[in-house]
Motif scaffolding. Sequence first.
Motif, short mmCIF file in Angstrom:
data_model
loop_
_atom_site.label_atom_id
_atom_site.label_comp_id
_atom_site.label_asym_id
_atom_site.label_seq_id
_atom_site.Cartn_x
_atom_site.Cartn_y
_atom_site.Cartn_z
N UNK A 109 0.68 -1.14 -0.01
CA UNK A 109 0.07 -0.12 0.01
C UNK A 109 0.95 1.52 0.05
N UNK A 110 2.04 1.06 0.65
CA UNK A 110 2.95 2.52 0.76
C UNK A 110 3.49 2.81 -0.61
N UNK A 111 3.82 1.53 -1.19
CA UNK A 111 4.42 1.71 -2.64
C UNK A 111 3.21 2.46 -3.55
N UNK A 112 2.11 1.92 -3.50
CA UNK A 112 0.86 2.69 -4.41
C UNK A 112 0.86 4.31 -3.75
N UNK A 113 0.68 4.31 -2.87
CA UNK A 113 0.36 5.59 -2.20
C UNK A 113 1.45 6.41 -2.45
N UNK A 114 2.80 6.07 -2.46
CA UNK A 114 3.82 7.08 -3.05
C UNK A 114 3.64 7.33 -4.47
N UNK A 115 3.25 6.42 -5.60
CA UNK A 115 2.98 6.81 -6.77
C UNK A 115 1.83 7.81 -7.06
N UNK A 116 0.59 7.64 -6.14
CA UNK A 116 -0.14 8.66 -6.25
C UNK A 116 0.06 9.92 -5.60
N UNK A 117 0.90 9.95 -4.60
CA UNK A 117 1.47 11.15 -4.06
C UNK A 117 2.26 12.15 -4.98
N UNK A 118 2.95 11.10 -5.80
CA UNK A 118 3.88 11.89 -6.93
C UNK A 118 2.85 12.52 -7.85
N UNK A 119 2.13 11.75 -8.28
CA UNK A 119 1.10 12.49 -9.18
C UNK A 119 0.39 13.83 -8.70
N UNK A 120 -0.11 13.53 -7.31
CA UNK A 120 -0.85 14.58 -6.52
C UNK A 120 0.11 15.99 -6.51
N UNK A 121 1.32 15.76 -6.31
CA UNK A 121 2.28 16.59 -6.04
C UNK A 121 2.56 17.50 -7.39
N UNK A 122 2.48 16.89 -8.55
CA UNK A 122 2.56 17.42 -9.65
C UNK A 122 1.38 18.24 -9.95
N UNK A 123 0.20 17.98 -9.53
CA UNK A 123 -0.98 18.96 -9.56
C UNK A 123 -1.10 20.12 -8.78
N UNK A 124 -0.88 19.43 -7.46
CA UNK A 124 -0.97 20.60 -6.46
C UNK A 124 0.10 21.42 -5.97
N UNK A 125 1.29 20.92 -6.30
CA UNK A 125 2.62 21.70 -5.98
C UNK A 125 3.58 21.65 -6.97
N UNK A 126 3.16 21.88 -8.08
CA UNK A 126 3.98 22.09 -9.54
C UNK A 126 5.18 23.18 -9.23
N UNK A 127 6.36 22.63 -9.57
CA UNK A 127 7.64 23.78 -9.49
C UNK A 127 7.36 24.75 -10.50
N UNK A 128 6.58 24.67 -11.35
CA UNK A 128 6.56 25.82 -12.21
C UNK A 128 5.54 27.04 -11.73
N UNK A 129 4.53 26.48 -10.89
CA UNK A 129 3.83 27.36 -10.12
C UNK A 129 2.67 26.74 -9.11
N UNK A 130 3.10 26.84 -7.95
CA UNK A 130 2.46 25.97 -6.81
C UNK A 130 1.07 26.49 -6.54
#
Length: 243
Positions: A109-130
């Motif tokens: 579950x941690x593995x899947x959660x980390x994958x989902x977290x990475x995707x959510x990070x791109x959406x809500x905390x984009x390095x281009x404009x968070x």
Amino acid sequence: MAYAINKVKMKLDGLALRNRNANYVNKDLYRMLYEEEMFVMAYETIRVNKGITTKGVSNTSVDGISMEKIRKIIASLRNGSFKPRPCRRSYILKPNGKKRPLGLPDFEEKLVQQCVTRILGCIYDSPYKSTFIDKSHGFRKDRSCHTALMQMKYSFRGVNYVIKADVKGFFDNVDHHVLINILRRRINDERFIQLIWKFLRAGIMVRVKEQKQSNYVYQKTFTGTPQGGIITPPTQKATLSFL
């Protein structure tokens, strides 16, 4: 493998680039979880965590991970049979003497959660404009208490009072329906949304002591998200960004 990982990183970077626009609505996110390299990257991220060997409700651990297991996880995600196991409830002492409840998921579950977290990070905390203001330091990449203190050092002038505030029982009282509806504002991929819903409703296993024996009983989760899960902070950030 290195080429494939770079390809996945390019996809994630493209996702982050598109989400510099706060009104961008994301589609077809779930298919990113079919990439084996996404899970390899997730493993590399969480394997250095001190709690990586902590087990959930099953006997699975990081020691048994392999590409074969990763492919089985991906296969279950593809056919929709993936079902997160409930978290094991544990408690840690807080500085004030009270106990903070933690939800400890299994390693898969941690593995899947980390994958989902990475995707959510791109959406809500984009390095281009968070999505978040620059003064937000919690659970963000390259942010910590130290970066918050540095910002205070160079930004605060003539401060007479510092008020510490906390939302009591925040994690325990998150409304699942409100959270999912907020995520849907930026995510138009029902399979991805349903995966997060599965994690929210996976339940917890609580220890009950009876006749000198410790047994675990299952409890459903109708509200709240377990502290201790990898996906929890990004999901909460998605909520806070619109409140």
